[in-house]
Write a protein that holds these residues in place. Structure first.
Motif, PDB file in Angstrom:
ATOM      1  N   GLU A 165       0.817  -1.213   0.000  1.00 60.72           N
ATOM      2  CA  GLU A 165       0.000   0.000   0.000  1.00 60.72           C
ATOM      3  C   GLU A 165       0.853   1.267   0.000  1.00 60.72           C
ATOM      4  O   GLU A 165       0.378   2.330  -0.388  1.00 60.72           O
ATOM      5  N   HIS A 166       2.116   1.161   0.433  1.00 57.74           N
ATOM      6  CA  HIS A 166       2.976   2.336   0.543  1.00 57.74           C
ATOM      7  C   HIS A 166       4.055   2.396  -0.538  1.00 57.74           C
ATOM      8  O   HIS A 166       4.898   3.291  -0.492  1.00 57.74           O
ATOM      9  N   LEU A 167       4.013   1.483  -1.484  1.00 59.13           N
ATOM     10  CA  LEU A 167       5.053   1.473  -2.515  1.00 59.13           C
ATOM     11  C   LEU A 167       5.037   2.720  -3.394  1.00 59.13           C
ATOM     12  O   LEU A 167       6.042   3.041  -4.019  1.00 59.13           O
ATOM     13  N   ASP A 168       3.916   3.423  -3.430  1.00 60.06           N
ATOM     14  CA  ASP A 168       3.874   4.652  -4.228  1.00 60.06           C
ATOM     15  C   ASP A 168       4.243   5.885  -3.396  1.00 60.06           C
ATOM     16  O   ASP A 168       4.295   6.996  -3.910  1.00 60.06           O
ATOM     17  N   ASP A 169       4.557   5.670  -2.119  1.00 55.61           N
ATOM     18  CA  ASP A 169       4.990   6.758  -1.232  1.00 55.61           C
ATOM     19  C   ASP A 169       6.393   7.200  -1.643  1.00 55.61           C
ATOM     20  O   ASP A 169       7.311   6.385  -1.715  1.00 55.61           O
ATOM     21  N   THR A 170       6.556   8.474  -1.888  1.00 56.35           N
ATOM     22  CA  THR A 170       7.855   8.976  -2.364  1.00 56.35           C
ATOM     23  C   THR A 170       8.964   8.781  -1.327  1.00 56.35           C
ATOM     24  O   THR A 170      10.127   8.575  -1.700  1.00 56.35           O
ATOM     25  N   LYS A 171       8.626   8.796  -0.045  1.00 57.84           N
ATOM     26  CA  LYS A 171       9.646   8.577   0.990  1.00 57.84           C
ATOM     27  C   LYS A 171      10.164   7.141   0.951  1.00 57.84           C
ATOM     28  O   LYS A 171      11.366   6.900   1.050  1.00 57.84           O
ATOM     29  N   LEU A 172       9.259   6.179   0.808  1.00 59.44           N
ATOM     30  CA  LEU A 172       9.668   4.777   0.715  1.00 59.44           C
ATOM     31  C   LEU A 172      10.452   4.551  -0.574  1.00 59.44           C
ATOM     32  O   LEU A 172      11.477   3.867  -0.570  1.00 59.44           O
ATOM     33  N   GLN A 173       9.999   5.118  -1.664  1.00 63.61           N
ATOM     34  CA  GLN A 173      10.719   4.989  -2.931  1.00 63.61           C
ATOM     35  C   GLN A 173      12.124   5.555  -2.826  1.00 63.61           C
ATOM     36  O   GLN A 173      13.088   4.953  -3.308  1.00 63.61           O
ATOM     37  N   ALA A 174      12.251   6.702  -2.167  1.00 66.29           N
ATOM     38  CA  ALA A 174      13.566   7.326  -1.997  1.00 66.29           C
ATOM     39  C   ALA A 174      14.462   6.442  -1.131  1.00 66.29           C
ATOM     40  O   ALA A 174      15.662   6.287  -1.420  1.00 66.29           O
ATOM     41  N   PHE A 175      13.896   5.857  -0.076  1.00 66.43           N
ATOM     42  CA  PHE A 175      14.675   4.967   0.783  1.00 66.43           C
ATOM     43  C   PHE A 175      15.178   3.770  -0.001  1.00 66.43           C
ATOM     44  O   PHE A 175      16.367   3.427   0.048  1.00 66.43           O
ATOM     45  N   LEU A 176      14.291   3.126  -0.741  1.00 59.40           N
ATOM     46  CA  LEU A 176      14.689   1.960  -1.533  1.00 59.40           C
ATOM     47  C   LEU A 176      15.732   2.336  -2.583  1.00 59.40           C
ATOM     48  O   LEU A 176      16.699   1.608  -2.796  1.00 59.40           O
ATOM     49  N   GLN A 177      15.539   3.478  -3.206  1.00 58.66           N
ATOM     50  CA  GLN A 177      16.494   3.936  -4.213  1.00 58.66           C
ATOM     51  C   GLN A 177      17.858   4.196  -3.575  1.00 58.66           C
ATOM     52  O   GLN A 177      18.893   3.857  -4.152  1.00 58.66           O
TER      53      GLN A 177
END
Length: 90
Positions: free
Chosen positions: A13-25
């Protein structure tokens, strides 16, 4: 759900969250690899991981996707060994 545990559904549900995306990146993990990452971090196959396991597991895998691929293969191998042992014991 504030119980200290993360399920795949909650993470998804949070995969489109920019903070999570930035962390993964930042740790060189593509969002498309999130499911494999979750399965790898869920060592006991309970379907949930706690936030500390998630963060420490992600940081352990820091680096190229090859590290994630290798960890996933090692997890699969361990699962296969368990299955073979169970069959041998029957």
């Amino acid at each position: 759900n504030n119980n200290g545990m993360i399920s795949w559904m909650e993470l998804q549900e949070h995969l489109d969250d920019t903070k999570l995306q930035a962390f993964l990146q930042e740790i060189d993990i593509d969002v498309s690899e999130a499911r494999g990452l979750f399965l790898l971090l869920d060592r006991d196959s309970s379907g949930t991981i706690d936030a500390d396991e998630f963060l420490s597991g992600c940081l352990r895998l820091r680096g190229p996707a090859k590290a994630l691929d290798m960890q996933l293969m090692m997890r699969e191998l361990a699962d296969q060994r368990k299955a073979v042992q169970l069959l041998a014991e029957q």
